[in-house]
Design a protein around this motif. Structure first.
Motif, PDB file in Angstrom:
ATOM      1  N   ALA A  77       0.845  -1.196   0.000  1.00 30.10           N
ATOM      2  CA  ALA A  77       0.000   0.000   0.000  1.00 30.10           C
ATOM      3  C   ALA A  77       0.878   1.242   0.000  1.00 30.10           C
ATOM      4  O   ALA A  77       2.027   1.207   0.442  1.00 30.10           O
ATOM      5  N   VAL A  78       0.316   2.312  -0.501  1.00 34.50           N
ATOM      6  CA  VAL A  78       0.911   3.641  -0.334  1.00 34.50           C
ATOM      7  C   VAL A  78       0.304   4.217   0.931  1.00 34.50           C
ATOM      8  O   VAL A  78      -0.917   4.404   1.003  1.00 34.50           O
ATOM      9  N   VAL A  79       1.145   4.476   1.956  1.00 33.47           N
ATOM     10  CA  VAL A  79       0.607   4.871   3.263  1.00 33.47           C
ATOM     11  C   VAL A  79       0.864   6.332   3.621  1.00 33.47           C
ATOM     12  O   VAL A  79       0.547   6.761   4.711  1.00 33.47           O
ATOM     13  N   GLU A  80       1.445   7.086   2.720  1.00 39.16           N
ATOM     14  CA  GLU A  80       1.684   8.501   3.010  1.00 39.16           C
ATOM     15  C   GLU A  80       0.356   9.249   3.162  1.00 39.16           C
ATOM     16  O   GLU A  80      -0.612   8.962   2.442  1.00 39.16           O
ATOM     17  N   PRO A  81       0.284  10.208   4.077  1.00 36.82           N
ATOM     18  CA  PRO A  81      -0.952  10.988   4.206  1.00 36.82           C
ATOM     19  C   PRO A  81      -1.150  11.973   3.056  1.00 36.82           C
ATOM     20  O   PRO A  81      -2.265  12.414   2.786  1.00 36.82           O
ATOM     21  N   TRP A  82      -0.029  12.327   2.361  1.00 32.33           N
ATOM     22  CA  TRP A  82      -0.109  13.288   1.255  1.00 32.33           C
ATOM     23  C   TRP A  82       0.975  12.970   0.239  1.00 32.33           C
ATOM     24  O   TRP A  82       2.095  12.603   0.609  1.00 32.33           O
ATOM     25  N   LEU A  83       0.613  13.074  -1.024  1.00 33.29           N
ATOM     26  CA  LEU A  83       1.572  12.900  -2.115  1.00 33.29           C
ATOM     27  C   LEU A  83       1.316  13.974  -3.166  1.00 33.29           C
ATOM     28  O   LEU A  83       0.160  14.391  -3.374  1.00 33.29           O
ATOM     29  N   PRO A  84       2.351  14.429  -3.849  1.00 34.50           N
ATOM     30  CA  PRO A  84       2.131  15.398  -4.926  1.00 34.50           C
ATOM     31  C   PRO A  84       1.218  14.852  -6.013  1.00 34.50           C
ATOM     32  O   PRO A  84       0.451  15.590  -6.622  1.00 34.50           O
ATOM     33  N   ASP A  85       1.288  13.537  -6.244  1.00 32.39           N
ATOM     34  CA  ASP A  85       0.448  12.877  -7.241  1.00 32.39           C
ATOM     35  C   ASP A  85      -0.521  11.934  -6.532  1.00 32.39           C
ATOM     36  O   ASP A  85      -0.196  10.781  -6.258  1.00 32.39           O
ATOM     37  N   PRO A  86      -1.744  12.386  -6.226  1.00 32.88           N
ATOM     38  CA  PRO A  86      -2.686  11.556  -5.465  1.00 32.88           C
ATOM     39  C   PRO A  86      -3.200  10.343  -6.226  1.00 32.88           C
ATOM     40  O   PRO A  86      -3.781   9.438  -5.625  1.00 32.88           O
ATOM     41  N   SER A  87      -2.979  10.284  -7.522  1.00 34.91           N
ATOM     42  CA  SER A  87      -3.464   9.137  -8.293  1.00 34.91           C
ATOM     43  C   SER A  87      -2.776   7.836  -7.863  1.00 34.91           C
ATOM     44  O   SER A  87      -3.311   6.743  -8.093  1.00 34.91           O
ATOM     45  N   LYS A  88      -1.621   7.944  -7.221  1.00 34.06           N
ATOM     46  CA  LYS A  88      -0.904   6.749  -6.762  1.00 34.06           C
ATOM     47  C   LYS A  88      -1.702   5.995  -5.699  1.00 34.06           C
ATOM     48  O   LYS A  88      -1.603   4.779  -5.590  1.00 34.06           O
ATOM     49  N   PHE A  89      -2.479   6.725  -4.896  1.00 29.86           N
ATOM     50  CA  PHE A  89      -3.307   6.066  -3.878  1.00 29.86           C
ATOM     51  C   PHE A  89      -4.335   5.145  -4.541  1.00 29.86           C
ATOM     52  O   PHE A  89      -4.571   4.027  -4.087  1.00 29.86           O
ATOM     53  N   VAL A  90      -4.924   5.611  -5.620  1.00 26.85           N
ATOM     54  CA  VAL A  90      -5.932   4.816  -6.319  1.00 26.85           C
ATOM     55  C   VAL A  90      -5.290   3.644  -7.042  1.00 26.85           C
ATOM     56  O   VAL A  90      -5.750   2.500  -6.943  1.00 26.85           O
ATOM     57  N   SER A  91      -4.203   3.896  -7.758  1.00 26.03           N
ATOM     58  CA  SER A  91      -3.586   2.836  -8.558  1.00 26.03           C
ATOM     59  C   SER A  91      -3.048   1.711  -7.695  1.00 26.03           C
ATOM     60  O   SER A  91      -3.177   0.531  -8.045  1.00 26.03           O
ATOM     61  N   VAL A  92      -2.461   2.048  -6.541  1.00 30.22           N
ATOM     62  CA  VAL A  92      -1.857   1.016  -5.682  1.00 30.22           C
ATOM     63  C   VAL A  92      -2.865   0.453  -4.689  1.00 30.22           C
ATOM     64  O   VAL A  92      -3.075  -0.763  -4.609  1.00 30.22           O
ATOM     65  N   ASN A  93      -3.519   1.320  -3.929  1.00 34.20           N
ATOM     66  CA  ASN A  93      -4.374   0.847  -2.836  1.00 34.20           C
ATOM     67  C   ASN A  93      -5.697   0.256  -3.318  1.00 34.20           C
ATOM     68  O   ASN A  93      -6.220  -0.684  -2.702  1.00 34.20           O
ATOM     69  N   VAL A  94      -6.217   0.787  -4.401  1.00 31.81           N
ATOM     70  CA  VAL A  94      -7.459   0.253  -4.966  1.00 31.81           C
ATOM     71  C   VAL A  94      -7.156  -0.728  -6.095  1.00 31.81           C
ATOM     72  O   VAL A  94      -7.595  -1.883  -6.076  1.00 31.81           O
ATOM     73  N   GLY A  95      -6.382  -0.276  -7.069  1.00 30.32           N
ATOM     74  CA  GLY A  95      -6.054  -1.132  -8.200  1.00 30.32           C
ATOM     75  C   GLY A  95      -5.274  -2.367  -7.801  1.00 30.32           C
ATOM     76  O   GLY A  95      -5.479  -3.452  -8.356  1.00 30.32           O
ATOM     77  N   GLY A  96      -4.383  -2.216  -6.825  1.00 26.52           N
ATOM     78  CA  GLY A  96      -3.600  -3.362  -6.365  1.00 26.52           C
ATOM     79  C   GLY A  96      -4.469  -4.446  -5.767  1.00 26.52           C
ATOM     80  O   GLY A  96      -4.272  -5.638  -6.036  1.00 26.52           O
ATOM     81  N   LEU A  97      -5.454  -4.042  -4.948  1.00 24.98           N
ATOM     82  CA  LEU A  97      -6.364  -5.027  -4.361  1.00 24.98           C
ATOM     83  C   LEU A  97      -7.204  -5.702  -5.443  1.00 24.98           C
ATOM     84  O   LEU A  97      -7.413  -6.922  -5.409  1.00 24.98           O
ATOM     85  N   LYS A  98      -7.692  -4.926  -6.396  1.00 26.83           N
ATOM     86  CA  LYS A  98      -8.449  -5.509  -7.502  1.00 26.83           C
ATOM     87  C   LYS A  98      -7.630  -6.584  -8.224  1.00 26.83           C
ATOM     88  O   LYS A  98      -8.145  -7.650  -8.574  1.00 26.83           O
TER      89      LYS A  98
END
Length: 337
Positions: A77-98
């Motif tokens: 998972a991407v566990v940072e509370p903030w990233l310059p590119d927020p799309s990484k949260f979706v691609s890893v945390n959501v897409g990875g589980l899928k």
């Protein structure tokens, strides 16, 4: 069993690999080519460990890593509370589980997925203590990380209804010895506190978090493998406390003075915005960002009674945990007292 661990190079994943080997399992550590492998057990003669290179967002590499596997521990998972590119949260945390769920459906040998979610996936608990029955309202989110884990939680629950043998575990704020990263926020806070860069309390103690020692969380994961029922959710949380209480306990353990003043959250938020600006210039991710302050304006208190009852989960107290962490940080030279 033959076990695949995604996120094996991470703070939790690395310690999970060590524990699984101690329990006699054969471990395949799924890591990226660029990963820091210092937390992963060393491959040597007699150690039932192998590395599989890839990324949870890259399905071909993931399905190849799942070949012949009995169990998948999905902790990437991407566990940072903030990233310059927020799309990484979706691609890893959501897409990875899928992708993990899809791989499970297409792999005949997989008997169970133990999915590492987060307390954030259940939502805040302002004024009360929640259990596994709580569902996130999805009306508002403090961080993009929280949003991604709440969305992923719904995906996990739907997969369970479809017959995917997935067990979801929800750690609290994980802390303990190991990497001092965004996944070990208490250790990072202690480093800032004892080095004078965080001279006061954060806010006025109105926040509330459930603190989980990393080794207790690892034990909870392994118990979920042995005893967890597919489709069930288990909170692997611990003592509920504010960061003010964390600082007070740390002061008592180290025989040092407690902070003499409180730093209002609006001041910390201004610092957070400046830190974000500095990050955009330097590329160094901030310890404090506006989303972190948003989290501190809420309470995140949970009960782990179900995990105690069904998984024999035994969380240690915050004092016991800090009595281990603080000397460890001192021995590393990260703090002085």
């Amino acid at each position: 069993m033959k076990v695949l661990v995604t996120g094996a190079s991470g703070y939790l994943g690395g310690r999970l690999c060590h524990a699984l080997l101690r329990h006699g399992h054969s471990v395949r550590a799924f890591v990226r080519r660029t990963s820091d492998l210092s937390s992963v057990p060393t491959i040597s003669s007699g150690v039932a460990l192998e590395l599989a290179y890839g990324d949870v967002t890259d399905y071909p590499s993931l399905i190849a890593a799942c070949s012949g596997v009995d169990v998948v521990f999905h902790s990437a998972a991407v566990v940072e509370p903030w990233l310059p590119d927020p799309s990484k949260f979706v691609s890893v945390n959501v897409g990875g589980l899928k992708n993990v769920i899809r791989a499970c459906k297409e792999t005949d040998t997989i008997q169970k997925i133990v999915y590492t979610s987060s307390f954030f996936a259940l939502g805040s608990t302002d004024g009360y203590i929640a259990d596994e029955s709580q569902m996130h309202s999805t009306k508002s989110f403090c961080t993009e990380y929280e949003k991604s884990k709440a969305v992923a939680d719904q995906i996990a629950l739907e997969a369970a209804k479809e017959g995917v043998p997935i067990v979801a575990v929800y750690p609290g704020v994980i802390y303990g010895p190991g990497k001092v990263t965004a996944g070990n926020v208490v250790a990072r806070m202690m480093v800032e506190r004892f080095n004078g860069r965080l001279p006061g309390y954060i806010g006025y103690g109105n926040d509330m978090f459930s603190f989980s020692h990393v080794d207790d969380v690892v034990d909870g994961h392994i118990s979920a493998l042995d005893k967890g029922q597919p489709g069930q959710r288990y909170l692997l949380t611990g003592e509920n406390a504010s960061f003010k209480q964390v600082f007070d306990i740390a002061a008592a353990i180290t025989n040092t003075k407690t902070p003499r003043f409180n730093i209002p959250l609006f001041v910390i938020e201004i610092y957070g915005w400046l830190s974000v600006l500095f990050c955009r210039i330097t590329g160094n991710l901030p310890l404090i960002s506006p989303p972190v302050v948003s989290c501190l304006r809420h309470q995140w208190a949970y009960s782990c009674e179900k995990a105690k009852r069904e998984l024999n989960y035994k969380p240690r107290s915050l004092t016991e945990g800090l009595e281990e962490v603080l000397p460890w940080l001192k021995n590393l030279g990260a703090i002085k007292y």
